[in-house]
Each structure stands twice: as C-alpha cells, then as structure tokens.
Design a protein around this motif. Structure first.
Motif, PDB file in Angstrom:
ATOM      1  N   ILE A 190       0.567  -1.643   0.254  1.00 27.99           N
ATOM      2  CA  ILE A 190       0.245   0.322  -0.110  1.00 27.99           C
ATOM      3  C   ILE A 190       0.943   0.981   0.338  1.00 27.99           C
ATOM      4  O   ILE A 190       2.279   0.807   0.418  1.00 27.99           O
ATOM      5  N   GLY A 191       0.604   1.929  -0.813  1.00 28.36           N
ATOM      6  CA  GLY A 191       0.820   3.322  -0.824  1.00 28.36           C
ATOM      7  C   GLY A 191       1.577   4.138  -2.159  1.00 28.36           C
ATOM      8  O   GLY A 191       2.821   2.743  -2.818  1.00 28.36           O
ATOM      9  N   MET A 192       1.555   5.154  -2.607  1.00 31.22           N
ATOM     10  CA  MET A 192       2.034   5.658  -4.075  1.00 31.22           C
ATOM     11  C   MET A 192       2.582   6.975  -3.107  1.00 31.22           C
ATOM     12  O   MET A 192       3.204   7.125  -2.036  1.00 31.22           O
ATOM     13  N   SER A 193       3.654   7.290  -4.057  1.00 30.32           N
ATOM     14  CA  SER A 193       3.784   8.943  -4.387  1.00 30.32           C
ATOM     15  C   SER A 193       2.966   9.901  -3.806  1.00 30.32           C
ATOM     16  O   SER A 193       4.110  10.124  -3.078  1.00 30.32           O
ATOM     17  N   GLY A 194       2.137   9.848  -3.595  1.00 33.20           N
ATOM     18  CA  GLY A 194       1.096  10.709  -2.287  1.00 33.20           C
ATOM     19  C   GLY A 194       0.897  10.471  -0.825  1.00 33.20           C
ATOM     20  O   GLY A 194       0.181  11.718  -0.472  1.00 33.20           O
ATOM     21  N   TYR A 196       2.403   7.229   0.789  1.00 34.57           N
ATOM     22  CA  TYR A 196       3.194   6.669   1.222  1.00 34.57           C
ATOM     23  C   TYR A 196       3.918   6.301   2.770  1.00 34.57           C
ATOM     24  O   TYR A 196       4.033   5.555   2.936  1.00 34.57           O
ATOM     25  N   LYS A 197       3.839   7.311   2.728  1.00 31.85           N
ATOM     26  CA  LYS A 197       4.656   8.066   4.404  1.00 31.85           C
ATOM     27  C   LYS A 197       2.735   7.068   4.877  1.00 31.85           C
ATOM     28  O   LYS A 197       3.355   7.249   6.668  1.00 31.85           O
ATOM     29  N   ILE A 198       2.167   8.118   4.880  1.00 37.53           N
ATOM     30  CA  ILE A 198       1.140   7.401   5.424  1.00 37.53           C
ATOM     31  C   ILE A 198       0.792   5.615   5.055  1.00 37.53           C
ATOM     32  O   ILE A 198       0.511   5.336   6.855  1.00 37.53           O
ATOM     33  N   ALA A 199       0.823   5.389   4.440  1.00 37.77           N
ATOM     34  CA  ALA A 199       0.470   3.713   3.950  1.00 37.77           C
ATOM     35  C   ALA A 199       1.838   3.265   4.964  1.00 37.77           C
ATOM     36  O   ALA A 199       1.700   2.382   5.457  1.00 37.77           O
ATOM     37  N   MET A 200       2.780   3.811   4.708  1.00 40.43           N
ATOM     38  CA  MET A 200       4.439   3.039   6.717  1.00 40.43           C
ATOM     39  C   MET A 200       3.984   3.185   7.492  1.00 40.43           C
ATOM     40  O   MET A 200       4.057   2.362   8.225  1.00 40.43           O
ATOM     41  N   ASP A 201       3.200   4.111   8.107  1.00 40.95           N
ATOM     42  CA  ASP A 201       2.182   4.495   9.509  1.00 40.95           C
ATOM     43  C   ASP A 201       1.531   3.101   9.855  1.00 40.95           C
ATOM     44  O   ASP A 201       0.937   2.721  10.660  1.00 40.95           O
ATOM     45  N   CYS A 202       0.718   2.499   8.317  1.00 42.44           N
ATOM     46  CA  CYS A 202      -0.362   1.884   8.898  1.00 42.44           C
ATOM     47  C   CYS A 202       0.296  -0.084   8.340  1.00 42.44           C
ATOM     48  O   CYS A 202       0.020  -0.550   8.208  1.00 42.44           O
TER      49      CYS A 202
END
Length: 221
Positions: A190-194, A196-202
C-alpha cells in the motif's frame, strides 16, 4: 530539477528497513529506467504487459518486474516467463491462469490479492470476506506454481489524509489477521507517491512510487 538518481536516493532515505520500493516506471523510456538501475534500483513496476515485456527483453536480467496494473486473464501468458510479482490478483480465475502459465515455465510466481479499500467505483479488488474465502478454498491450496505473499490496496484518490489512513488501517487489520494463518504472508503493498508516508505508518511493507522518482507521467504515449 533533481535527477532520477537523486530522487531515488531521497525516497530511499525516507524508507525504514523492511519496506521495499517498487519504482513505478510505466510510460517511462528505458534510458530513465536505466538511470534508476545504475543508481541501484532493481524492482520496477509496470501496468501494461506489452510495455513491460519489451523492457524486460532489453534491460538487465537481474531486474525483478512487478505487474501492478489490472490483469486480463488472456494476457498472463506473455509475462509468465519472467514476471516476479503480480500485485492485482482479484479472482480465482486469474489465480488459476497464473498457476497454469507459471507451470509451463517451471516457475513459481508471487501474487498479491487486491483488496478493495477505496470508495471509488473504478477501483478493482476483492472484499475482505471474498479474500478470506479464496485463501481458504481447496482449489487455491492446490495451486503449486503461485505463491500468495500478501495483500495490495489502493486508497481513494483524495486529499483527506484521515480517509486514506482509515482505508489503509482497514487493510492492515486484515493483513495481520491473515498472517496468523498463512505463514507465507509477508507483503502489504500500500502507498504511492502521494500517500506512501501514511501507508508506512499503517504497516506497509512495499510502496509503489513513480512520479516522485521519474517526474510526472506522459499519458499521451
């Protein structure tokens, strides 16, 4: 403007250990990919099989190619000789075809089940219950030439970071639940350019980043 190599280094510096970067290279010419390759990148993501196959034929053979787009069953045979991971598996029919084509080449192809987490109608994917039923089915457990490694999801295209976080949290809960039963599960893409930082937190273990590495995409190609 930064070079591709500089962009790549910048993103790599933001990724914790245990998070794999897929450089999304769709629509980009081979010289751009080679710049990323020469900077050390070895995993590239494409969404069109014909384009990916052409790049595979012309580029170094230690690259791991990831198919990140929606896959039509009749196209699987073209990438079966070389594809490393297929991200958007959303049906038993597709899984069986991947298994059949992988068997012909005496290979095992990594697969991720695409879970529908976005509100948008346009996004493909399985519901949570369908994914669980699929994994538990005898038919899937008999498939010897696919390795289901985890889940993939795409958040709603929105500026609302709370909504994105909620959608990513939902797939993370399912991932953790399935991981207790399916020991080969190690990938949450999960997570793309816009986002991915939220995705890493998840709990993301794999991010798919294109425009932040290669610049804006040219869709007129």
């Amino acid at each position: 403007m930064n070079s591709i190599a500089e962009n790549l280094k910048h993103i790599e510096n933001t990724l914790p250990s245990g998070v794999t970067l897929v450089a999304v290279s769709k629509t980009k010419p081979i010289p751009n990919l080679m710049e990323a390759y020469n900077a050390g990148q070895r995993i590239f993501g494409e969404n069109k099989i014909q384009e990916m196959t052409q790049k595979w034929e012309e580029m170094p053979k230690d690259i791991l190619w990831h198919m990140i787009g929606h896959v039509q069953t009749n196209k699987v045979k073209y990438m079966a000789p070389y594809v490393d991971t297929i991200h958007a598996v959303d049906s038993l029919k597709l899984l069986k075809e991947i298994n059949k084509q992988a068997l012909k080449h005496n290979r095992k192809i990594n697969c991720l089940l695409q879970i529908k987490i976005a509100e948008e109608e346009s996004k493909f994917g399985l519901s949570e219950n369908d994914a669980i039923d699929l994994l538990k089915s005898e038919e899937v457990q008999k498939l010897r030439n696919v390795k289901i490694k985890g889940l993939m999801g795409m958040a709603t295209f929105t500026d609302d970071s709370n909504q994105i976080k909620n959608e990513f949290d939902k797939i993370q809960v399912l991932f953790k639940q399935l991981k207790t039963t399916f020991t080969e599960f190690d990938t949450l893409s999960i997570g793309m350019s816009g986002d991915y930082k939220i995705a890493m937190d998840c709990g993301s273990t794999m991010v798919r980043i294109g425009s932040s590495i290669f610049g804006a995409r040219n869709y007129s190609i």
